[in-house]
Motif scaffolding. Structure first.
Motif, PDB file in Angstrom:
ATOM      1  N   VAL A 167       0.837  -1.200   0.000  1.00  0.00           N
ATOM      2  CA  VAL A 167       0.000   0.000   0.000  1.00  0.00           C
ATOM      3  C   VAL A 167       0.871   1.249   0.000  1.00  0.00           C
ATOM      4  CG1 VAL A 167      -0.154   0.107   2.533  1.00  0.00           C
ATOM      5  CG2 VAL A 167      -1.968   1.132   1.135  1.00  0.00           C
ATOM      6  N   PHE A 168       0.404   2.297  -0.688  1.00  0.00           N
ATOM      7  CA  PHE A 168       0.999   3.619  -0.554  1.00  0.00           C
ATOM      8  C   PHE A 168      -0.120   4.617  -0.332  1.00  0.00           C
ATOM      9  CE2 PHE A 168      -0.062   3.366  -5.001  1.00  0.00           C
ATOM     10  CZ  PHE A 168      -0.293   4.660  -5.451  1.00  0.00           C
ATOM     11  N   THR A 169       0.188   5.720   0.308  1.00  0.00           N
ATOM     12  CA  THR A 169      -0.848   6.660   0.732  1.00  0.00           C
ATOM     13  C   THR A 169      -0.542   8.075   0.265  1.00  0.00           C
ATOM     14  OG1 THR A 169       0.257   7.142   2.835  1.00  0.00           O
ATOM     15  CG2 THR A 169      -1.303   5.295   2.807  1.00  0.00           C
ATOM     16  N   ASP A 170      -1.595   8.873   0.200  1.00  0.00           N
ATOM     17  CA  ASP A 170      -1.513  10.307  -0.050  1.00  0.00           C
ATOM     18  C   ASP A 170      -2.876  10.873   0.322  1.00  0.00           C
ATOM     19  OD1 ASP A 170      -0.707  12.848  -0.884  1.00  0.00           O
ATOM     20  OD2 ASP A 170       0.342  12.070  -2.639  1.00  0.00           O
ATOM     21  N   ILE A 171      -3.051  12.173   0.134  1.00  0.00           N
ATOM     22  CA  ILE A 171      -4.342  12.767   0.474  1.00  0.00           C
ATOM     23  C   ILE A 171      -5.080  13.288  -0.750  1.00  0.00           C
ATOM     24  CG2 ILE A 171      -3.698  13.334   2.843  1.00  0.00           C
ATOM     25  CD1 ILE A 171      -3.122  16.174   1.999  1.00  0.00           C
ATOM     26  N   VAL A 172      -4.583  12.960  -1.950  1.00  0.00           N
ATOM     27  CA  VAL A 172      -5.241  13.403  -3.176  1.00  0.00           C
ATOM     28  C   VAL A 172      -6.254  12.362  -3.643  1.00  0.00           C
ATOM     29  CG1 VAL A 172      -3.299  14.824  -3.904  1.00  0.00           C
ATOM     30  CG2 VAL A 172      -3.415  12.432  -4.618  1.00  0.00           C
ATOM     31  N   ASP A 173      -7.165  12.794  -4.498  1.00  0.00           N
ATOM     32  CA  ASP A 173      -8.198  11.915  -5.039  1.00  0.00           C
ATOM     33  C   ASP A 173      -7.572  10.763  -5.819  1.00  0.00           C
ATOM     34  OD1 ASP A 173     -10.167  11.000  -7.190  1.00  0.00           O
ATOM     35  OD2 ASP A 173     -11.445  12.300  -5.985  1.00  0.00           O
ATOM     36  N   ALA A 174      -8.108   9.573  -5.612  1.00  0.00           N
ATOM     37  CA  ALA A 174      -7.545   8.368  -6.219  1.00  0.00           C
ATOM     38  C   ALA A 174      -7.616   8.379  -7.738  1.00  0.00           C
ATOM     39  CB  ALA A 174      -8.257   7.131  -5.681  1.00  0.00           C
ATOM     40  N   ASP A 175      -8.554   9.115  -8.311  1.00  0.00           N
ATOM     41  CA  ASP A 175      -8.732   9.112  -9.761  1.00  0.00           C
ATOM     42  C   ASP A 175      -8.294  10.415 -10.429  1.00  0.00           C
ATOM     43  OD1 ASP A 175      -9.859   6.487 -10.042  1.00  0.00           O
ATOM     44  OD2 ASP A 175     -11.689   7.250  -9.107  1.00  0.00           O
ATOM     45  N   ARG A 176      -7.650  11.302  -9.680  1.00  0.00           N
ATOM     46  CA  ARG A 176      -7.185  12.561 -10.253  1.00  0.00           C
ATOM     47  C   ARG A 176      -5.880  12.325 -11.019  1.00  0.00           C
ATOM     48  NH1 ARG A 176      -8.242  17.553 -12.016  1.00  0.00           N
ATOM     49  NH2 ARG A 176      -9.576  17.978 -10.197  1.00  0.00           N
ATOM     50  N   ALA A 177      -5.931  12.443 -12.339  1.00  0.00           N
ATOM     51  CA  ALA A 177      -4.741  12.249 -13.170  1.00  0.00           C
ATOM     52  C   ALA A 177      -3.949  13.551 -13.259  1.00  0.00           C
ATOM     53  CB  ALA A 177      -5.134  11.776 -14.561  1.00  0.00           C
TER      54      ALA A 177
END
Length: 296
Positions: free
Chosen positions: A165-175
């Motif tokens: 797993v890797f994480t961030d706080i941005v939308d999962a589908d934002r290209a």
């Protein structure tokens, strides 16, 4: 004479390697807090000024006789403000550029200038203010306008290896665009060696494709040969984890504001063209950089 700041950092170190490889007759000087971190083969071929490039006396010594400077501010997760990290850290260097008649400066900055969210983008907003400070000196300046770095994932090697797993706080589908730090370094080195350019401007380094975190997870899974997933972290959890590691509230908020702005389109305001596209694909980077790190 070319001066390289942050020569032991990811981008600065690669800039120095390229200059040594491509211009063996060019005089090179580096500013390093700890020269022992430089390889012996590098120390034998460059002049070393010991100290911080945020210190007035250090940059005064380092920029004497310099034709060009590679400028990169170091990260400071404990800083009291974004201004302290970017403009205040750069102020002494800006004065030294003028005092010593430095002709050309190449700096690592961020994409996003001119977008509706650029004034509320945390670290990016502060980086753009740093660019303005350097440009006001009258030096010929090129700001490398970068999106997020592929190499940021190296900070998450352990959760990728152990939990997939890797994480961030941005939308999962934002290209959005991603750039490899080695490509950024290559562009910087090319500008430092050329020095035929004048005035001030930005040089975007956008990578060859826009990818979302979910796209990245699919490519990582394919390259690593195991399922990797993206997990979106809440802002509260991100802030708590950052503060727990000793970071300051100002730096945490700066990162949160930057990632909010990226979700709002900060990195997609510049068109990808043959001039702004850098070569390394995310798949190539995963195979050549991430996979050995995870395997190690």
């Amino acid at each position: 004479m070319i001066v390289v700041t942050a020569p032991t950092a990811q981008i600065g170190g690669r800039v120095l390697e390229i200059l040594l490889e491509q211009a063996p007759d060019e005089k090179l000087r580096v500013i390093a807090r700890d020269p022992a971190k430089l390889a012996d083969s590098v120390r034998d071929r460059v002049e070393v000024v010991t100290g911080s490039h945020g210190d007035a006396e250090t940059v005064d010594r380092a920029f004497a006789g310099a034709d060009a400077v590679f400028w990169l501010v170091p990260p400071d997760p404990r800083a009291p403000s974004l201004e302290a990290v970017y403009t205040e850290f750069t102020r002494a260097a800006a004065k030294a550029f003028t005092a010593h008649g430095v002709g050309h400066v190449v700096g690592v900055s961020a994409v996003g200038r001119g977008t509706p969210v650029a004034e509320r983008a945390g670290h990016v907003t502060a980086s753009l203010a740093m660019d303005d400070l350097i440009a006001e000196t009258g030096v010929a300046y090129r700001a490398l306008a970068n999106p997020s770095f592929m190499d940021n994932l190296l900070r998450q090697v352990i959760p990728i290896r152990e939990h997939g797993v890797f994480t961030d706080i941005v939308d999962a589908d934002r290209a959005a665009p991603l750039a490899a730090t080695r490509d950024i370094a290559a562009v910087a080195a090319g500008l430092l060696l050329d020095r035929s350019w004048t005035g001030t401007g930005e040089v975007p380094v956008l990578g060859p494709e826009d990818l979302s975190p979910n796209d990245m997870a699919r490519i990582m899974s394919d390259v690593l040969g195991r399922p990797i997933r993206y997990q979106r972290q809440s802002i509260d959890d991100f802030r708590a984890a950052f503060l727990c590691r000793g970071g300051s509230e100002a730096m945490a908020q700066g990162l949160i504001d930057m990632m909010w702005a990226k979700d709002a389109g900060l990195d997609t305001g510049v068109a990808r063209t043959p001039e702004t596209e850098s070569p390394t694909t995310f798949r190539e980077w995963c195979a050549e950089v991430l996979a050995p790190a995870v395997g190690g």
